[in-house]
Design a protein around this motif. Sequence first.
Motif, PDB file in Angstrom:
ATOM      1  N   ALA A   9       0.454  -1.329   0.032  1.00 49.79           N
ATOM      2  CA  ALA A   9      -0.087   0.037   0.045  1.00 49.79           C
ATOM      3  C   ALA A   9       0.853   1.057  -0.122  1.00 49.79           C
ATOM      4  O   ALA A   9       0.366   2.310  -0.721  1.00 49.79           O
ATOM      5  CB  ALA A   9      -0.934   0.117   1.216  1.00 49.79           C
ATOM      6  N   ALA A  10       1.912   1.107   0.501  1.00 42.21           N
ATOM      7  CA  ALA A  10       3.002   2.273   0.638  1.00 42.21           C
ATOM      8  C   ALA A  10       4.334   1.823   1.146  1.00 42.21           C
ATOM      9  O   ALA A  10       4.496   0.887   1.659  1.00 42.21           O
ATOM     10  CB  ALA A  10       2.303   3.512   1.665  1.00 42.21           C
ATOM     11  N   VAL A  11       5.383   2.604   0.951  1.00 45.88           N
ATOM     12  CA  VAL A  11       6.718   2.370   1.067  1.00 45.88           C
ATOM     13  C   VAL A  11       7.273   3.814   1.514  1.00 45.88           C
ATOM     14  O   VAL A  11       6.759   5.110   0.942  1.00 45.88           O
ATOM     15  CB  VAL A  11       7.484   1.935   0.006  1.00 45.88           C
ATOM     16  N   ALA A  12       8.288   3.628   2.535  1.00 48.49           N
ATOM     17  CA  ALA A  12       8.901   4.967   2.962  1.00 48.49           C
ATOM     18  C   ALA A  12      10.348   4.639   3.717  1.00 48.49           C
ATOM     19  O   ALA A  12      10.393   3.353   4.101  1.00 48.49           O
ATOM     20  CB  ALA A  12       7.984   5.456   4.079  1.00 48.49           C
ATOM     21  N   GLY A  13      10.976   5.577   3.807  1.00 49.16           N
ATOM     22  CA  GLY A  13      12.322   5.404   4.108  1.00 49.16           C
ATOM     23  C   GLY A  13      12.591   6.564   5.319  1.00 49.16           C
ATOM     24  O   GLY A  13      11.944   7.532   5.562  1.00 49.16           O
ATOM     25  N   ALA A  14      13.631   6.087   6.360  1.00 50.05           N
ATOM     26  CA  ALA A  14      14.173   6.930   7.346  1.00 50.05           C
ATOM     27  C   ALA A  14      15.785   6.944   7.188  1.00 50.05           C
ATOM     28  O   ALA A  14      16.278   5.721   7.533  1.00 50.05           O
ATOM     29  CB  ALA A  14      13.744   6.513   8.631  1.00 50.05           C
ATOM     30  N   ARG A  15      16.286   8.058   7.029  1.00 53.28           N
ATOM     31  CA  ARG A  15      17.759   8.213   6.717  1.00 53.28           C
ATOM     32  C   ARG A  15      18.156   9.026   8.057  1.00 53.28           C
ATOM     33  O   ARG A  15      17.655   9.921   8.457  1.00 53.28           O
ATOM     34  CB  ARG A  15      18.145   8.744   5.435  1.00 53.28           C
ATOM     35  N   PRO A  16      19.343   8.455   8.428  1.00 52.20           N
ATOM     36  CA  PRO A  16      20.063   9.245   9.677  1.00 52.20           C
ATOM     37  C   PRO A  16      20.338  10.687   9.240  1.00 52.20           C
ATOM     38  O   PRO A  16      20.638  10.755   8.105  1.00 52.20           O
ATOM     39  CB  PRO A  16      21.043   8.246  10.244  1.00 52.20           C
ATOM     40  N   ASP A  17      20.612  11.490  10.290  1.00 44.33           N
ATOM     41  CA  ASP A  17      20.864  12.900   9.971  1.00 44.33           C
ATOM     42  C   ASP A  17      22.248  13.003   9.336  1.00 44.33           C
ATOM     43  O   ASP A  17      22.580  13.895   8.549  1.00 44.33           O
ATOM     44  CB  ASP A  17      20.358  13.713  11.278  1.00 44.33           C
ATOM     45  N   ARG A  18      23.175  12.285  10.103  1.00 46.43           N
ATOM     46  CA  ARG A  18      24.621  12.442   9.741  1.00 46.43           C
ATOM     47  C   ARG A  18      24.780  11.982   8.527  1.00 46.43           C
ATOM     48  O   ARG A  18      24.834  11.001   8.069  1.00 46.43           O
ATOM     49  CB  ARG A  18      25.536  12.073  10.715  1.00 46.43           C
ATOM     50  N   ILE A  19      25.399  12.939   7.437  1.00 46.90           N
ATOM     51  CA  ILE A  19      26.025  12.558   6.321  1.00 46.90           C
ATOM     52  C   ILE A  19      27.544  12.506   6.248  1.00 46.90           C
ATOM     53  O   ILE A  19      28.179  13.722   6.593  1.00 46.90           O
ATOM     54  CB  ILE A  19      25.549  13.676   5.103  1.00 46.90           C
TER      55      ILE A  19
END
Length: 314
Positions: A9-19
């Motif tokens: 139904a849906a897909v999403a991501g969570a990426r840490p703040d530090r690049i």
Amino acid sequence: MPGAGSRIAAVAGARPDRIVRNAELAASLGVSAEWIERRTGIRERRFAGPEESVPKMAANAAGKALSAAGLTPADVDLVVLATCSMPSSMPGGAASVAALLGIGGTAAFDVNAACAGFCYGLGIADGLVRAGTSRCALVVGAERMTDWVDPADVNTAPIFADGAGAAVVVPAPETGIHPVVWGGDGNRASLITIPDRHGHVMMQGQPVYRWATTELVAVAEEACARSGRRPADLKGLVTHQANLRLLELLASRLGAVNAAVARDVVEAGNTSAASVPLALSRLVAQGDLQPGDPVLLLGFGAGLSYAGQVIHCP
């Protein structure tokens, strides 16, 4: 009704703040930023901070996916967490993900198939939803690979990174997740290991590269065949984001000439079980895929394990 289809139904991501860019790693490893990019295709990656645990990143991605699907945590009756980087072997992380989302009393378990974990979890959730056991399943890939990498190891330190990606799986009148093709080769398990409980990832890159770019083409072709499609019919190709050269060679050998090829590895590094949902969510967010588009997902890694299936884009 049991026996009907399921869909994402849906897909999403969570990426840490530090690049973390190549230049930050290069000096301590005794190489150049250009050497890292030439060898891996990676320009930058995300490292999790002290508060960004595997369950917290997983819950963040899952919450975004539920919101995108127009659902709430109260709708969820199954949480599957694909991870190989929890800080200890017990307890698993899935129950903590459910608790962070405010879900009480739901089924929750971890799957450890390393970089193939999300595709394994998706295959499991598809079967349980079609059987009527689950009505709304969260499948999350989440990793803190940097906890298990030797920062002085030039073979692994530039590659692995952190993050989470999630998909919401619900019943559907037609097939939206086609049969999974999965397996493993335990005779080659020694190629990617963490030798002890407090050790670091050890990887023999060249044998893994040869295995992935030769034997996994047939796995991808079989996944397409089980969906009634040819590789040329694909609109998207989302392989585990291990190495840019590897995934581009896979795409070429598969003949997915009409597919948008996920290249999330350039900016995200190798996030193990999180890499497939993160890469898929980026393609969706960028508008490279449209609802209903056939997309091949293919995860592979330590074990040596692999899993792939064709899905219809949410």
